[in-house]
Design a protein around this motif. Sequence first.
Motif, PDB file in Angstrom:
ATOM      1  N   ASP A  68       3.302  -3.873   3.324  1.00  0.00           N
ATOM      2  CA  ASP A  68       4.367  -3.091   3.322  1.00  0.00           C
ATOM      3  C   ASP A  68       4.139  -2.000   2.359  1.00  0.00           C
ATOM      4  O   ASP A  68       3.175  -1.929   1.689  1.00  0.00           O
ATOM      5  CB  ASP A  68       5.820  -3.730   2.898  1.00  0.00           C
ATOM      6  CG  ASP A  68       7.053  -3.246   3.338  1.00  0.00           C
ATOM      7  OD1 ASP A  68       7.070  -2.390   3.673  1.00  0.00           O
ATOM      8  OD2 ASP A  68       8.159  -3.948   3.045  1.00  0.00           O
ATOM      9  N   VAL A  69       4.969  -0.819   2.726  1.00  0.00           N
ATOM     10  CA  VAL A  69       4.796   0.462   1.822  1.00  0.00           C
ATOM     11  C   VAL A  69       5.464   0.471   0.494  1.00  0.00           C
ATOM     12  O   VAL A  69       6.785   0.068   0.620  1.00  0.00           O
ATOM     13  CB  VAL A  69       5.094   1.722   2.718  1.00  0.00           C
ATOM     14  CG1 VAL A  69       5.064   2.787   1.917  1.00  0.00           C
ATOM     15  CG2 VAL A  69       4.230   1.573   3.864  1.00  0.00           C
ATOM     16  N   LEU A  70       4.922   0.879  -0.343  1.00  0.00           N
ATOM     17  CA  LEU A  70       5.704   1.022  -1.775  1.00  0.00           C
ATOM     18  C   LEU A  70       5.408   2.387  -2.099  1.00  0.00           C
ATOM     19  O   LEU A  70       4.138   2.817  -2.523  1.00  0.00           O
ATOM     20  CB  LEU A  70       5.187   0.042  -2.698  1.00  0.00           C
ATOM     21  CG  LEU A  70       6.042  -0.221  -4.053  1.00  0.00           C
ATOM     22  CD1 LEU A  70       7.406  -0.786  -3.556  1.00  0.00           C
ATOM     23  CD2 LEU A  70       5.366  -1.198  -4.988  1.00  0.00           C
ATOM     24  N   PHE A  97       0.733  -1.017   0.053  1.00  0.00           N
ATOM     25  CA  PHE A  97      -0.096  -0.028  -0.105  1.00  0.00           C
ATOM     26  C   PHE A  97       0.903   1.299   0.027  1.00  0.00           C
ATOM     27  O   PHE A  97       2.125   1.138   0.059  1.00  0.00           O
ATOM     28  CB  PHE A  97      -0.983  -0.047   1.116  1.00  0.00           C
ATOM     29  CG  PHE A  97      -0.400   0.216   2.382  1.00  0.00           C
ATOM     30  CD1 PHE A  97      -0.067   1.216   3.240  1.00  0.00           C
ATOM     31  CD2 PHE A  97       0.146  -1.038   3.511  1.00  0.00           C
ATOM     32  CE1 PHE A  97       0.862   1.369   4.281  1.00  0.00           C
ATOM     33  CE2 PHE A  97       0.809  -0.871   4.414  1.00  0.00           C
ATOM     34  CZ  PHE A  97       1.056   0.236   5.070  1.00  0.00           C
ATOM     35  N   GLU A  98       0.495   2.481  -0.206  1.00  0.00           N
ATOM     36  CA  GLU A  98       1.003   3.518  -0.315  1.00  0.00           C
ATOM     37  C   GLU A  98       0.998   4.222   0.771  1.00  0.00           C
ATOM     38  O   GLU A  98       0.038   4.170   1.485  1.00  0.00           O
ATOM     39  CB  GLU A  98       0.629   4.601  -1.396  1.00  0.00           C
ATOM     40  CG  GLU A  98       0.709   3.889  -2.707  1.00  0.00           C
ATOM     41  CD  GLU A  98      -0.094   4.516  -3.735  1.00  0.00           C
ATOM     42  OE1 GLU A  98      -0.336   5.928  -3.895  1.00  0.00           O
ATOM     43  OE2 GLU A  98      -0.868   3.784  -4.637  1.00  0.00           O
ATOM     44  N   THR A 124      -6.622  -6.213   5.460  1.00  0.00           N
ATOM     45  CA  THR A 124      -7.692  -7.140   5.446  1.00  0.00           C
ATOM     46  C   THR A 124      -7.156  -8.549   4.383  1.00  0.00           C
ATOM     47  O   THR A 124      -7.408  -9.590   4.799  1.00  0.00           O
ATOM     48  CB  THR A 124      -8.923  -6.742   5.025  1.00  0.00           C
ATOM     49  OG1 THR A 124      -9.488  -5.583   5.588  1.00  0.00           O
ATOM     50  CG2 THR A 124     -10.053  -7.622   4.820  1.00  0.00           C
ATOM     51  N   ILE A 125      -6.516  -8.146   3.308  1.00  0.00           N
ATOM     52  CA  ILE A 125      -6.256  -9.224   2.438  1.00  0.00           C
ATOM     53  C   ILE A 125      -5.098  -9.774   3.102  1.00  0.00           C
ATOM     54  O   ILE A 125      -5.029 -11.131   2.724  1.00  0.00           O
ATOM     55  CB  ILE A 125      -5.715  -8.590   0.973  1.00  0.00           C
ATOM     56  CG1 ILE A 125      -7.115  -8.168   0.416  1.00  0.00           C
ATOM     57  CG2 ILE A 125      -5.150  -9.517   0.109  1.00  0.00           C
ATOM     58  CD1 ILE A 125      -6.942  -7.287  -0.892  1.00  0.00           C
ATOM     59  N   SER A 164      -5.095   4.843   2.771  1.00  0.00           N
ATOM     60  CA  SER A 164      -5.293   4.194   4.220  1.00  0.00           C
ATOM     61  C   SER A 164      -4.777   2.476   3.765  1.00  0.00           C
ATOM     62  O   SER A 164      -5.137   1.876   2.834  1.00  0.00           O
ATOM     63  CB  SER A 164      -6.724   3.815   4.306  1.00  0.00           C
ATOM     64  OG  SER A 164      -6.960   2.847   5.172  1.00  0.00           O
ATOM     65  N   PRO A 165      -4.151   1.961   4.933  1.00  0.00           N
ATOM     66  CA  PRO A 165      -3.658   0.418   4.575  1.00  0.00           C
ATOM     67  C   PRO A 165      -4.755  -0.657   4.885  1.00  0.00           C
ATOM     68  O   PRO A 165      -4.375  -1.956   4.692  1.00  0.00           O
ATOM     69  CB  PRO A 165      -2.669   0.230   5.538  1.00  0.00           C
ATOM     70  CG  PRO A 165      -2.911   1.107   6.650  1.00  0.00           C
ATOM     71  CD  PRO A 165      -3.689   2.137   5.951  1.00  0.00           C
TER      72      PRO A 165
END
Length: 124
Positions: A89-91, A68-69, A79-80, A73-74
């Motif tokens: 993790d953040v990308l 997620f960015e 959830t997945i 919102s993550p």
Amino acid sequence: DEEFRAALAPLPRKEIVVSHRAFGYLCAAYGLTQEGIQGLTPDAEPNPARMVEIIEFVQGHGVTTIFFEELVSPQVARTIADATGARTDVLSTLEGLTPEQLAAGEDYFSMMRKNLAALVRALQ
């Protein structure tokens, strides 16, 4: 570019799951495939059928990380991840650095290296 090529080429996995399809150029340049939870809109919520598709993709391709960015919102990614045993993790899309990142001396190159480290962790 050389760092990305050297680090990503030998990795066994090439599929990443991202909050939305913002990484097409990155994937094309380095032989990766992105599966977006949602299309090109970062804050759209996927419908239940799309959630099932993504969960099946994660399980079928051995995906270990849902990206997620930092500005989105993550929750959907988490959830997945919870449903599949993956981690999150953040990308970074590098749309802009926060004041905190600037104060810490972050720049385009340091953020790209963080992205590379996250990709390597996910694709090993």
